[in-house]
Scaffold this active site. Structure first.
Site, PDB file in Angstrom:
ATOM      1  N   HIS A 176       0.870  -1.187   0.000  1.00 34.49           N
ATOM      2  CA  HIS A 176       0.000   0.000   0.000  1.00 34.49           C
ATOM      3  C   HIS A 176       0.901   1.230   0.000  1.00 34.49           C
ATOM      4  CE1 HIS A 176      -3.640  -2.327   1.096  1.00 34.49           C
ATOM      5  NE2 HIS A 176      -2.780  -3.090   1.741  1.00 34.49           N
ATOM      6  N   ASN A 206       0.628   4.460   0.844  1.00 33.80           N
ATOM      7  CA  ASN A 206       0.773   5.298   2.044  1.00 33.80           C
ATOM      8  C   ASN A 206       1.251   4.530   3.274  1.00 33.80           C
ATOM      9  OD1 ASN A 206      -0.077   8.305   1.695  1.00 33.80           O
ATOM     10  ND2 ASN A 206      -1.381   7.105   0.335  1.00 33.80           N
ATOM     11  N   SER A 241      -3.035   1.910  -4.225  1.00 35.36           N
ATOM     12  CA  SER A 241      -3.350   3.111  -3.464  1.00 35.36           C
ATOM     13  C   SER A 241      -4.787   3.553  -3.685  1.00 35.36           C
ATOM     14  CB  SER A 241      -2.395   4.247  -3.847  1.00 35.36           C
ATOM     15  OG  SER A 241      -2.455   5.252  -2.869  1.00 35.36           O
ATOM     16  N   GLY A 287      -8.926  -1.753   3.171  1.00 30.77           N
ATOM     17  CA  GLY A 287      -9.605  -0.949   4.185  1.00 30.77           C
ATOM     18  C   GLY A 287     -10.017  -1.793   5.372  1.00 30.77           C
ATOM     19  N   GLU A 321      -9.089 -11.303   7.025  1.00 31.06           N
ATOM     20  CA  GLU A 321      -8.214 -10.684   8.033  1.00 31.06           C
ATOM     21  C   GLU A 321      -8.854 -10.796   9.411  1.00 31.06           C
ATOM     22  OE1 GLU A 321      -6.039  -6.876   6.606  1.00 31.06           O
ATOM     23  OE2 GLU A 321      -7.931  -6.945   5.536  1.00 31.06           O
ATOM     24  N   ASP A 368       2.912  -2.860   4.367  1.00 36.89           N
ATOM     25  CA  ASP A 368       3.120  -1.446   4.688  1.00 36.89           C
ATOM     26  C   ASP A 368       4.514  -1.313   5.294  1.00 36.89           C
ATOM     27  OD1 ASP A 368       0.229  -0.407   4.354  1.00 36.89           O
ATOM     28  OD2 ASP A 368      -0.033  -2.120   5.661  1.00 36.89           O
TER      29      ASP A 368
HETATM   30  P1  5GP Z   1      -3.222   4.139   0.532  1.00 37.91           P
HETATM   31  O1  5GP Z   1      -4.304   3.361  -0.134  1.00 37.91           O
HETATM   32  O2  5GP Z   1      -3.737   5.397   1.159  1.00 37.91           O
HETATM   33  O3  5GP Z   1      -2.047   4.412  -0.380  1.00 37.91           O
HETATM   34  O4  5GP Z   1      -2.611   3.209   1.691  1.00 37.91           O
HETATM   35  C1  5GP Z   1      -3.175   3.098   2.982  1.00 37.91           C
HETATM   36  C2  5GP Z   1      -4.490   2.348   2.949  1.00 37.91           C
HETATM   37  O5  5GP Z   1      -4.273   0.973   2.576  1.00 37.91           O
HETATM   38  C3  5GP Z   1      -5.186   2.245   4.300  1.00 37.91           C
HETATM   39  O6  5GP Z   1      -5.957   3.385   4.563  1.00 37.91           O
HETATM   40  C4  5GP Z   1      -6.054   0.990   4.140  1.00 37.91           C
HETATM   41  O7  5GP Z   1      -7.243   1.280   3.460  1.00 37.91           O
HETATM   42  C5  5GP Z   1      -5.202   0.109   3.244  1.00 37.91           C
HETATM   43  N1  5GP Z   1      -4.424  -0.875   4.025  1.00 37.91           N
HETATM   44  C6  5GP Z   1      -3.123  -0.817   4.358  1.00 37.91           C
HETATM   45  N2  5GP Z   1      -2.749  -1.904   5.073  1.00 37.91           N
HETATM   46  C7  5GP Z   1      -3.839  -2.675   5.191  1.00 37.91           C
HETATM   47  C8  5GP Z   1      -4.085  -3.941   5.811  1.00 37.91           C
HETATM   48  O8  5GP Z   1      -3.219  -4.591   6.423  1.00 37.91           O
HETATM   49  N3  5GP Z   1      -5.352  -4.420   5.707  1.00 37.91           N
HETATM   50  C9  5GP Z   1      -6.333  -3.751   5.029  1.00 37.91           C
HETATM   51  N4  5GP Z   1      -7.547  -4.317   4.960  1.00 37.91           N
HETATM   52  N5  5GP Z   1      -6.136  -2.567   4.457  1.00 37.91           N
HETATM   53  C10 5GP Z   1      -4.904  -2.028   4.521  1.00 37.91           C
END
Ligand code: 5GP
Length: 335
Positions: free
Chosen positions: A15, A17, A92, A166, A194, A276
């Site tokens: 991911h 962020n 993302s 999410g 999860e 992450d």
């Molecule tokens: P982004 O999509 O903003 O680049 O990265 C962060 C987002 O990835 C988080 O807000 C979340 O929605 C998702 N995310 C990151 N790690 C996990 C995880 O371990 N499990 C789930 N279900 N979502 C995650």
């Protein structure tokens, strides 16, 4: 471990962020003349799945302009490149920030950074999955899926799929929407199991996404999930496994009980990933090392794991063959 570092690797579950390093957060804070020390200390003390989701909100607050997002994406790609990742699928969630950026600008910026990386770090190929955050509801999911289709048509070389992610305790899996995207040719990677939720997990397995993330609650030794485990094995859907993430979020009791060993023994298609790397303070090399140490994998096993991951990448057969040739070439010179 030098061998794991040198190994040419594929990262299929990252991911954007969540991958932002503390170094980048510091850099952004200098650029903004703002101090993010409080935010950084909260990242260091992260525990439990719920806490993790709070941390994403913190990272989002520092990547909320196109300038910051561009820097962030370039840095994340550079860091994966430094770790000898030669193929990276970033995922993302398009974000609208009032007065600062639209969802289109969000995706455009990431694509611009990926384009930029082709010149600065030609050794790494980067693709993008557009994420749907299940917590944000149907309308938001519909918007993101529409955007994914729009960008897939415009940049088929770069935008290759959709990620369902999410907070798994909220919202639903939007399988009907995902189906419409799949009909257009986009690949689907879905977070799955999860948290315990037999009905939803069964629906996801029946939907047959192209890849699944985590699957922590599909386990031969967890009460009531043997049926799901057998269904998963039968489905042959590749699973993206993130050891440190699961351990830190406490979604598995210990590494030795991690579903890796059961899936690996069953010869199920799987790959290792960071999830992450910023939030969990890890690298893909560390994930390989952790797997090798915990599950007694030999160097040959690790090489096999890398080579088999190519099959699960969201690219054409021709691209897979090219990637495999690059890997084999690099493998001949590492010990
Ligand atoms: P982004 O999509 O903003 O680049 O990265 C962060 C987002 O990835 C988080 O807000 C979340 O929605 C998702 N995310 C990151 N790690 C996990 C995880 O371990 N499990 C789930 N279900 N979502 C995650």
């Amino acid at each position: 471990d030098l061998f794991c570092q040198k190994l040419p690797k594929l990262e299929l579950h990252a991911h954007l962020n969540g991958s932002v390093s503390q170094k980048t957060i510091r850099k952004l804070s200098e650029l903004n003349n703002k101090n993010f020390n409080d935010e950084l200390s909260r990242i260091d003390s992260s525990v439990s799945l719920k806490e993790c989701f709070k941390i994403f909100d913190i990272v989002h607050s520092v990547t909320n302009t196109t300038e910051a997002l561009f820097i962030t994406t370039c840095d994340v790609i550079n860091e994966f490149n430094d770790d000898n990742v030669i193929y990276l699928e970033l995922r993302s969630t398009p974000r609208y920030v009032e007065g600062k950026m639209t969802k289109n600008e969000y995706i455009d910026t990431i694509i611009k950074a990926i384009e930029h990386s082709k010149k600065t770090t030609p050794g790494i190929t980067v693709k993008l999955l557009v994420s749907v955050n299940r917590k944000n509801g149907f309308k938001d999911a519909e918007e993101n899926i529409k955007l994914a289709i729009e960008y897939y048509k415009k940049y088929p070389e770069c935008v290759v799929g959709i990620d369902l992610s999410g907070d798994p305790t909220q919202g639903d899996a939007c399988l009907n929407l995902l189906k419409s995207a799949r009909d257009f040719g986009l690949k689907i990677a879905a977070h799955c199991a999860e948290v315990p939720n037999e009905k939803e997990v069964m629906d996801i397995l029946e939907f047959k996404p192209d890849r699944l993330g985590h699957c922590t609650n599909i386990h031969p030794n967890l009460s009531g999930t043997l049926k799901l485990f057998n269904k998963l094995i039968e489905s042959k859907i590749p699973v993206e496994l993130c050891l440190t993430s699961n351990l830190k979020c406490e979604t598995v009791p210990s590494l030795s009980e991690h579903q890796f060993s059961y899936l690996y023994q069953a010869n199920h298609p799987l790959c290792l990933a960071t999830d992450d790397k910023g939030v969990f303070n890890t690298t893909l090399s560390q994930e390989y090392k952790l797997a090798a140490d915990t599950f007694n994998l030999t160097k040959e096993d690790l090489k096999k794991l890398v080579r088999s991951s190519v099959e699960f990448a969201f690219i054409s057969q021709q691209e897979k063959e090219k990637l495999l040739a690059t890997i084999d070439n690099k493998l001949t010179i590492i010990k």
